[in-house]
Each structure stands twice: as C-alpha cells, then as structure tokens.
Design a protein around this motif. Structure first.
Motif, mmCIF file in Angstrom:
data_model
loop_
_atom_site.group_PDB
_atom_site.id
_atom_site.type_symbol
_atom_site.label_atom_id
_atom_site.label_comp_id
_atom_site.label_asym_id
_atom_site.label_seq_id
_atom_site.Cartn_x
_atom_site.Cartn_y
_atom_site.Cartn_z
ATOM 1 N N PHE A 136 43.322 49.682 59.547
ATOM 2 C CA PHE A 136 42.950 48.551 60.416
ATOM 3 C C PHE A 136 42.922 47.252 59.602
ATOM 4 O O PHE A 136 43.368 46.198 60.074
ATOM 5 C CB PHE A 136 41.587 48.825 61.066
ATOM 6 N N LEU A 137 42.433 47.338 58.367
ATOM 7 C CA LEU A 137 42.443 46.160 57.478
ATOM 8 C C LEU A 137 43.881 45.703 57.219
ATOM 9 O O LEU A 137 44.181 44.511 57.270
ATOM 10 C CB LEU A 137 41.768 46.489 56.145
ATOM 11 N N ALA A 138 44.760 46.668 56.943
ATOM 12 C CA ALA A 138 46.172 46.348 56.668
ATOM 13 C C ALA A 138 46.821 45.696 57.884
ATOM 14 O O ALA A 138 47.549 44.700 57.771
ATOM 15 C CB ALA A 138 46.931 47.612 56.281
ATOM 16 N N PHE A 139 46.525 46.234 59.075
ATOM 17 C CA PHE A 139 47.056 45.669 60.316
ATOM 18 C C PHE A 139 46.551 44.241 60.519
ATOM 19 O O PHE A 139 47.309 43.337 60.876
ATOM 20 C CB PHE A 139 46.655 46.555 61.501
ATOM 21 N N THR A 140 45.254 44.028 60.262
ATOM 22 C CA THR A 140 44.660 42.691 60.391
ATOM 23 C C THR A 140 45.323 41.713 59.430
ATOM 24 O O THR A 140 45.540 40.550 59.755
ATOM 25 C CB THR A 140 43.128 42.755 60.120
ATOM 26 N N ALA A 141 45.661 42.201 58.220
ATOM 27 C CA ALA A 141 46.276 41.333 57.200
ATOM 28 C C ALA A 141 47.746 41.059 57.500
ATOM 29 O O ALA A 141 48.307 40.089 56.996
ATOM 30 C CB ALA A 141 46.142 41.973 55.827
ATOM 31 N N LEU A 201 48.265 46.507 45.963
ATOM 32 C CA LEU A 201 47.007 45.865 46.383
ATOM 33 C C LEU A 201 45.903 46.906 46.385
ATOM 34 O O LEU A 201 46.151 48.092 46.617
ATOM 35 C CB LEU A 201 47.134 45.294 47.795
ATOM 36 N N ASP A 202 44.672 46.474 46.125
ATOM 37 C CA ASP A 202 43.531 47.373 46.328
ATOM 38 C C ASP A 202 42.724 46.844 47.507
ATOM 39 O O ASP A 202 43.031 45.798 48.077
ATOM 40 C CB ASP A 202 42.690 47.521 45.049
ATOM 41 N N ARG A 203 41.693 47.589 47.891
ATOM 42 C CA ARG A 203 40.898 47.239 49.076
ATOM 43 C C ARG A 203 40.312 45.831 48.959
ATOM 44 O O ARG A 203 40.324 45.058 49.919
ATOM 45 C CB ARG A 203 39.779 48.284 49.231
ATOM 46 N N THR A 204 39.817 45.495 47.760
ATOM 47 C CA THR A 204 39.208 44.183 47.541
ATOM 48 C C THR A 204 40.217 43.071 47.775
ATOM 49 O O THR A 204 39.939 42.102 48.485
ATOM 50 C CB THR A 204 38.654 44.087 46.100
ATOM 51 N N ILE A 214 40.954 42.643 51.502
ATOM 52 C CA ILE A 214 39.877 41.944 52.228
ATOM 53 C C ILE A 214 39.894 40.452 51.896
ATOM 54 O O ILE A 214 39.747 39.601 52.783
ATOM 55 C CB ILE A 214 38.496 42.572 51.896
ATOM 56 N N LEU A 215 40.122 40.127 50.623
ATOM 57 C CA LEU A 215 40.206 38.716 50.227
ATOM 58 C C LEU A 215 41.360 38.014 50.937
ATOM 59 O O LEU A 215 41.242 36.851 51.342
ATOM 60 C CB LEU A 215 40.383 38.591 48.707
ATOM 61 N N ASP A 216 42.475 38.731 51.096
ATOM 62 C CA ASP A 216 43.639 38.152 51.773
ATOM 63 C C ASP A 216 43.322 37.865 53.243
ATOM 64 O O ASP A 216 43.701 36.822 53.783
ATOM 65 C CB ASP A 216 44.830 39.107 51.662
ATOM 66 N N ILE A 217 42.611 38.790 53.892
ATOM 67 C CA ILE A 217 42.233 38.592 55.302
ATOM 68 C C ILE A 217 41.287 37.398 55.414
ATOM 69 O O ILE A 217 41.431 36.545 56.297
ATOM 70 C CB ILE A 217 41.557 39.866 55.877
ATOM 71 N N PHE A 218 40.335 37.316 54.487
ATOM 72 C CA PHE A 218 39.396 36.192 54.497
ATOM 73 C C PHE A 218 40.146 34.873 54.325
ATOM 74 O O PHE A 218 39.829 33.881 54.968
ATOM 75 C CB PHE A 218 38.349 36.361 53.388
ATOM 76 N N ALA A 219 41.166 34.873 53.455
ATOM 77 C CA ALA A 219 41.949 33.653 53.218
ATOM 78 C C ALA A 219 42.699 33.242 54.487
ATOM 79 O O ALA A 219 42.795 32.054 54.801
ATOM 80 C CB ALA A 219 42.929 33.880 52.074
ATOM 81 N N ARG A 266 31.999 48.381 54.717
ATOM 82 C CA ARG A 266 31.751 49.268 53.576
ATOM 83 C C ARG A 266 32.611 48.817 52.409
ATOM 84 O O ARG A 266 33.714 48.314 52.602
ATOM 85 C CB ARG A 266 32.101 50.706 53.950
ATOM 86 N N LYS A 267 32.116 49.044 51.204
ATOM 87 C CA LYS A 267 32.828 48.650 49.976
ATOM 88 C C LYS A 267 33.148 47.149 49.995
ATOM 89 O O LYS A 267 34.238 46.736 49.629
ATOM 90 C CB LYS A 267 34.131 49.441 49.814
ATOM 91 N N LEU A 268 32.207 46.333 50.489
ATOM 92 C CA LEU A 268 32.425 44.878 50.523
ATOM 93 C C LEU A 268 32.511 44.355 49.096
ATOM 94 O O LEU A 268 31.635 44.635 48.279
ATOM 95 C CB LEU A 268 31.266 44.186 51.256
#
Length: 409
Positions: free
Chosen positions: A36-41, A105-108, A111-116, A258-260
């Motif tokens: 879901f994170l990958a899809f969002t990104a 890429l790793d999870r962190t 997430i940083l990319d989505i935030f950007a 999780r894992k923020l």
C-alpha cells in the motif's frame, strides 16, 4: 494552468524476511502495508520475495542465493525498483545496488518519499526536507560509486573522499539551517496555539488511513483533503466545531504507522505538539482492518514517546460500514479465529472494559453520529467546566431537541 499528467507507475518488487521476532503472519501484514505504501508512492508491485533468516545478513540483509534470485527476476522482467520492508544500513544499500544494478529502497526511504510528495505547505516541506537530509547523511558514500572506477596511483588518491566530505559539510549546514527555520515556525505556531482563547482543544489521532480527515469534515462541515491512501494528511488542520451549545477546536493530525522512521518523529515534533497540547484525544481506529489492535498499540506507543498518553481520550471505532466477518457453521468444531468474530462480539471483548469512552461509527455514512457527538460533548464539557469555571457563554444544555436536530443532518 498546467494540466495534470497521468502518473506512470514504476514496477517494483518487495522483499521481507521472517525472523525470530517476526513470524510469517506478521510479515504478510507488514508486506501488505508495504505494498500500500508503494502504491501510494507511485509503484505497482510485481512480486514479493520472502526469506527465513535467524538474523538479517550484515552485508546484503538477505542471503546471497536469494539476492541472486531477485537479481535474475528483476533483469528478466525489467523491474526498476526493489523495496525492502526494513531499514537497510548504508553498507547494505551500497552492496545491494552494486549486486542488483537497480534502485534499492527501504521502508524508511519509501515513507520519506511519500511525505515529500504529500507536503504542500512550506512548513511540511521543511520538516520532510530535514528528515530526508538526516536519513541521507550516513548514506552519502553510495552516491559516489562512479569514483570507484578510478584506478589508484599518483594524483588519484582521495578525490572521492574529499567530494564526500564536501557534501557532508553542505548537508550538515543545511540541516542546521532547517532546524533554525523550524524553531522560528515552532515559535509562531506556539503563539497561535496560545491565542486560541478559552476553548477546549481536541485532537484526532490514529493510524494512517483510518478516516480522521473524513471524520473531521463531517464534524466541522469543512473540506479537509481526504483520500484512500496513506498519509493523505501531513499538515495540521484546526477547525472550530460546535456541538449543541459547546464550541471547541478540533485538530486533524498526521497519521501514525508501524516502524515510523525516527527522523520523521524528530522533524515532525511540532506537528505532534498539537497532540501534546490538546486537552482531549479522539483516537480513531479502522475496525474493518484485520490488524486494528496492532494499530492501536502503535499509536499508543507513539503517544507514550511524545508524553501524551495520559490525556483524556475517546475511542472511535470507524468504518463499521466496511466491517465483515466469516460466520462459522454450527457444526464447525475448528477453533475460532479473528476472522470469525462479529462486530457485536468485538464490542463485548476488551473494548467493553476499556477505561476510555467508546463508540462505533461510520464517518462515511454518519451511522451512530448522534451517539458519538453526545460522547464528545460530555467529555469536552467536563474539561471545559474544570478549565474555565467562570466562562458563562454556554447556554442551554445539550438536550433531546438538539439530538433530534443532529439526527436530521
């Protein structure tokens, strides 16, 4: 005005490991979330790779055989990105990129990319930029792999190192500058919070994508951006809400996960100040999600980290319109699982004994809204009377007529 271009989704594969601290079921949950994170990104997931390890490999996180398998699959299927579920060390990133010759890429980082992508205001962009630089600083060496092609010898010693050191200095200066910028904005935001007068402040908290912004829109009759993607809200939004005769301020905050990444918790401290300084927390939970209990634990953990766990709280279990379960046949003697528990049964579990007032709603269909509004009203009123005992602007009490009025909405 520029036309919005169609998004070209990148092809990616996911990689996760089963360890002594993370069994297969837990890994699948994390991998679903990672997808879901990958899809969002902006990526489509082509395949998942998993491996059982007693502990991750210090050089490449996964075993050499699995790394080779992924490399071959990536090459054959023209995959451009490999995403790992856990944070990789600088050396692991470098080794994997050299081995697989694709973007790692790793999870962190994801997430940083989505935030950007999601940051719209100058404040949110500054926070994200700070987190990105803090993540990038120890990983600078992997950016200079072109220097490894240089042969040693006279006149060839050290230019790569010098270049890296120069970049490190630039990044450290930039981090200092961003921290100063955030301090200035923090002071401005603290002043804004102090100027909000004698009004109780409530904050919506919860895991990402549980429906906080949808609930905010329904309660405040405003149009806060809401979307079925992770981290739709990054910027804190404050709206005045009136229930019955009682006005209060409601804040929509960034969702937790999780894992923020620690860099994000650090750089988003002032956004979390809205939670820290709230008088009442409204903890929104997506009860239709199979891991909602884990989500509650993750949110409570972050609330503890920012020292906001002892505040008055209301538990709002959202998305009951989306809740489903598998009813067991009467002659089925196999043990019940989480998938066989009905909504009524959930209500009679630990939720019935919770020390916090609890309500089950749908922010989308507004089911049980009068019940939730009454609950919020009662909690806000308690705080209001204790905080501002001489404030006499309150008029008639929330009564049956008011409740009928709410039901008509």
């Amino acid at each position: 005005m520029l036309e919005k271009k169609e998004h070209n989704y990148e092809k990616a594969v996911l990689v996760g490991v089963v360890t002594q601290h993370q069994d297969e079921d837990k890994l699948q949950e994390y991998m679903d979330e990672l997808e879901f994170l990958a899809f969002t990104a902006g990526a489509t997931v082509d395949r998942r790779f998993t491996q059982k390890l007693t502990q991750p490999d210090s050089k490449t996180f996964i075993g050499s055989g699995k790394a080779q398998e992924i490399k071959e699959y990536v090459k054959e299927n023209a995959i451009g990105t490999v995403i790992f579920d856990d944070e990789l060390s600088p050396s692991q990133l470098k080794n994997l990129e050299r081995e697989m010759e694709v973007k790692i890429l790793d999870r962190t980082n994801l997430i940083l990319d989505i935030f950007a992508q999601r940051a719209t205001t100058s404040y949110a962009r500054t926070q994200v930029e700070l987190a990105q630089y803090q993540y990038l600083l120890p990983r600078l060496t992997r950016m200079w792999t072109h220097l490894e092609r240089q042969k040693g010898g006279i006149g060839m010693r050290g230019p790569g190192e010098t270049e890296i050191e120069t970049d490190r200095r630039i990044i450290r200066d930039r981090i200092s500058l961003l921290k100063e910028k955030l301090k200035t904005i923090d002071k401005q935001m603290a002043t804004q919070r102090n100027n909000r007068g004698k009004v109780v402040r409530a904050a919506l908290v919860g895991y990402t994508n549980v429906g906080k912004s949808t609930l905010m829109n329904a309660l405040s009759k405003s149009e806060v951006f809401a979307e079925n993607k992770l981290f739709a809200t990054l910027d804190t939004t404050v709206r005045k809400v009136v229930i019955g005769n009682l006005p209060f301020l409601l804040t929509d905050t960034v969702g937790f996960i999780r894992k923020l990444p620690t860099q994000l918790v650090e750089s988003f401290k002032s956004t979390l100040d809205e939670v820290r300084e709230a008088d009442l927390l409204i903890h929104v939970v997506d009860i239709s999600h199979e891991s909602f209990e884990d989500h509650i634990d993750s949110v409570n953990q972050i609330l503890m980290e920012i020292n906001a766990h002892q505040k008055p709280m209301i538990m709002v279990f959202n998305k009951i319109d989306d809740f489903s379960y598998q009813k067991k046949d009467e002659d089925d003697l196999t043990p019940s699982t989480r998938k066989n528990i009905s909504l009524e049964e959930w209500k009679n579990t630990w939720m019935a004994k919770s020390k916090y007032p609890t309500v089950f709603i749908s922010a989308l269909t507004k089911e049980n809204f009068p019940e939730m509004k009454k609950l919020i009203y009662d909690e806000v009123m308690k705080i209001h009377i204790s905080r501002f005992p001489y404030n006499d602007f309150l008029f008639e009490y929330f009564d049956n007529d008011e409740e009928e009025e709410i039901q008509k909405e």
